[in-house]
Design a protein around this motif. Structure first.
Motif, PDB file in Angstrom:
ATOM      1  N   VAL A 215       0.818  -1.207   0.000  1.00 22.60           N
ATOM      2  CA  VAL A 215       0.000   0.000   0.000  1.00 22.60           C
ATOM      3  C   VAL A 215       0.855   1.262   0.000  1.00 22.60           C
ATOM      4  CG1 VAL A 215      -1.727   1.312   1.293  1.00 22.60           C
ATOM      5  CG2 VAL A 215      -1.872  -1.185   1.193  1.00 22.60           C
ATOM      6  N   THR A 217      -0.004   5.727  -0.278  1.00 28.51           N
ATOM      7  CA  THR A 217      -1.059   6.740  -0.283  1.00 28.51           C
ATOM      8  C   THR A 217      -0.666   7.890  -1.197  1.00 28.51           C
ATOM      9  OG1 THR A 217      -1.743   6.181   1.960  1.00 28.51           O
ATOM     10  CG2 THR A 217      -2.429   8.326   1.113  1.00 28.51           C
ATOM     11  N   HIS A 218      -1.566   8.213  -2.124  1.00 30.45           N
ATOM     12  CA  HIS A 218      -1.356   9.345  -3.026  1.00 30.45           C
ATOM     13  C   HIS A 218      -2.028  10.581  -2.435  1.00 30.45           C
ATOM     14  CE1 HIS A 218      -0.860  11.549  -6.775  1.00 30.45           C
ATOM     15  NE2 HIS A 218      -2.111  11.946  -6.642  1.00 30.45           N
ATOM     16  N   HIS A 219      -1.316  11.711  -2.444  1.00 32.53           N
ATOM     17  CA  HIS A 219      -1.823  12.963  -1.892  1.00 32.53           C
ATOM     18  C   HIS A 219      -2.229  13.901  -3.027  1.00 32.53           C
ATOM     19  CE1 HIS A 219      -0.216  12.275   2.303  1.00 32.53           C
ATOM     20  NE2 HIS A 219       0.385  11.324   1.600  1.00 32.53           N
ATOM     21  N   THR A 228       2.581   7.713  -8.139  1.00 32.97           N
ATOM     22  CA  THR A 228       2.449   6.818  -7.001  1.00 32.97           C
ATOM     23  C   THR A 228       2.301   5.376  -7.469  1.00 32.97           C
ATOM     24  OG1 THR A 228       1.345   8.627  -5.815  1.00 32.97           O
ATOM     25  CG2 THR A 228       1.185   6.421  -4.854  1.00 32.97           C
ATOM     26  N   GLU A 249      -8.226   0.954  -5.140  1.00 34.02           N
ATOM     27  CA  GLU A 249      -8.030   2.278  -4.563  1.00 34.02           C
ATOM     28  C   GLU A 249      -9.050   2.478  -3.457  1.00 34.02           C
ATOM     29  OE1 GLU A 249      -6.543   4.495  -8.707  1.00 34.02           O
ATOM     30  OE2 GLU A 249      -8.383   5.165  -7.697  1.00 34.02           O
ATOM     31  N   TYR A 251     -10.576   5.596  -1.062  1.00 36.48           N
ATOM     32  CA  TYR A 251     -10.638   7.058  -1.051  1.00 36.48           C
ATOM     33  C   TYR A 251     -10.798   7.541   0.401  1.00 36.48           C
ATOM     34  CZ  TYR A 251     -11.168   5.810  -5.853  1.00 36.48           C
ATOM     35  OH  TYR A 251     -10.948   5.243  -7.076  1.00 36.48           O
ATOM     36  N   LEU A 252      -9.658   7.757   1.048  1.00 41.90           N
ATOM     37  CA  LEU A 252      -9.663   8.186   2.441  1.00 41.90           C
ATOM     38  C   LEU A 252     -10.268   9.580   2.579  1.00 41.90           C
ATOM     39  CD1 LEU A 252      -6.065   6.979   3.400  1.00 41.90           C
ATOM     40  CD2 LEU A 252      -8.197   5.663   3.290  1.00 41.90           C
ATOM     41  N   ARG A 265      -6.814  12.202  -0.285  1.00 40.72           N
ATOM     42  CA  ARG A 265      -5.912  11.102   0.015  1.00 40.72           C
ATOM     43  C   ARG A 265      -6.489   9.834  -0.609  1.00 40.72           C
ATOM     44  NH1 ARG A 265      -3.675  14.999   1.013  1.00 40.72           N
ATOM     45  NH2 ARG A 265      -2.598  15.663   2.913  1.00 40.72           N
ATOM     46  N   THR A 266      -5.711   9.222  -1.475  1.00 37.52           N
ATOM     47  CA  THR A 266      -6.133   7.991  -2.145  1.00 37.52           C
ATOM     48  C   THR A 266      -5.125   6.894  -1.834  1.00 37.52           C
ATOM     49  OG1 THR A 266      -7.122   9.263  -3.950  1.00 37.52           O
ATOM     50  CG2 THR A 266      -6.718   6.919  -4.345  1.00 37.52           C
ATOM     51  N   GLU A 267      -5.584   5.843  -1.203  1.00 35.08           N
ATOM     52  CA  GLU A 267      -4.722   4.721  -0.867  1.00 35.08           C
ATOM     53  C   GLU A 267      -4.775   3.701  -2.002  1.00 35.08           C
ATOM     54  OE1 GLU A 267      -4.301   2.834   3.365  1.00 35.08           O
ATOM     55  OE2 GLU A 267      -5.764   1.667   2.216  1.00 35.08           O
TER      56      GLU A 267
END
Length: 278
Positions: A215, A217-219, A228, A249, A251-252, A265-267
């Motif tokens: 994992v 996390t994309h910001h 990422t 993905e 979606y935090l 924030r996308t994990e």
């Protein structure tokens, strides 16, 4: 009375090439006032010059021929202005996309990639509400937004309790062939009804499969999410064993939480095979 003009004279007066004038004649956008039946020579009249100037400016704004024809044929100013404003809106959208792409490219060229935090975790099988569809890559953004709007409406309609961040399963075919199966889902606290009658529309019960995931996390927004993906995929290729399962993905924080894209924030979870718990 308008004076008859040869195609060469009309070309010089309007700054349209002879080739362009012939093309506009063929597609019915700007037809000559007269065509000699024996020679095929095209003749225009001076009263057509303003029309040609309008066409040239619309085409300079990249308006397609069909839309220019529609503008010229509009029944009145209101209809004409509506068509023009719609095209200007499309140009603005394209300009915004270009600016975003330029900023992303500058960042890629000028800013060294910071080491991304990577973790491993086990995702258990999870009950959810979901929408499944086969989507072209070009339509992904539109499909994503509509799917989660519908899922959130279904949650509200049945009073379901959300049990975690929403997410999506992405089949490899989307990356490899430009079109593939997507499953947009929202985890729920209780098992949805098994008959699929949870809400009208495309929403259906679903169980998000269990997986071992690497994992990252994309910001921020997704215009440069490929960076990422690249970092995560490089790690998997060099340090782990990827398995044949959809990338996912989570979606935090997304546009349903805030319009501030810097807070998104996308994990990204890449399925792997783990032999240790470390």
């Amino acid at each position: 009375m308008s004076t008859r003009l040869t195609i060469g004279d009309f070309s010089r007066m309007t700054h349209m090439s002879v080739k362009t004038l012939r093309h506009y004649h063929q597609v019915g956008l700007l037809e000559p006032a007269e065509v000699d039946p024996s020679t095929g020579y095209r003749y225009y009249v001076t009263s057509q010059v303003p029309t040609a100037q309008v066409i040239r400016r619309f085409r300079g704004l990249d308006m397609p021929v069909e839309q220019v024809r529609a503008v010229l044929a509009a029944p009145g100013p209101d209809a004409r202005n509506k068509l023009i404003l719609a095209h200007l809106d499309r140009m603005q959208e394209q300009l915004d996309r270009t600016r975003t792409a330029v900023a992303s490219l500058r960042s890629l060229l000028e800013e060294p990639a910071a080491p991304a935090a990577l973790t491993h975790r086990t995702a258990g099988e999870t009950p959810a509400l979901a929408i499944t569809g086969t989507v072209a890559e070009a339509d992904l953004g539109t499909w994503w937004g509509a799917a989660f709007e519908e899922l959130h409406a279904a949650l509200r309609a049945q009073g379901a309790v959300r049990a975690g961040p929403s997410g999506i399963l992405i089949a490899d075919e989307l990356f490899e062939e430009g079109s593939g199966t997507l499953v947009a889902f929202v985890p729920v606290a209780e098992e949805p009804p098994g008959d699929g009658a949870v809400a009208p529309g495309r929403v259906a019960p679903f169980r998000v499969p269990a997986a071992e995931l690497a994992v990252m996390t994309h910001h921020g927004q997704h215009d440069d999410i490929d960076r990422t993906y690249g970092a995560l995929g490089t790690y998997v290729a060099e340090h782990a064993l990827g398995v044949a399962a959809p990338v996912r993905e989570y979606y935090l924080v997304d546009r349903f939480d805030t319009a501030d894209t810097s807070r998104w924030r996308t994990e990204i979870g890449w399925p792997v095979f783990r032999t240790t718990g470390g």
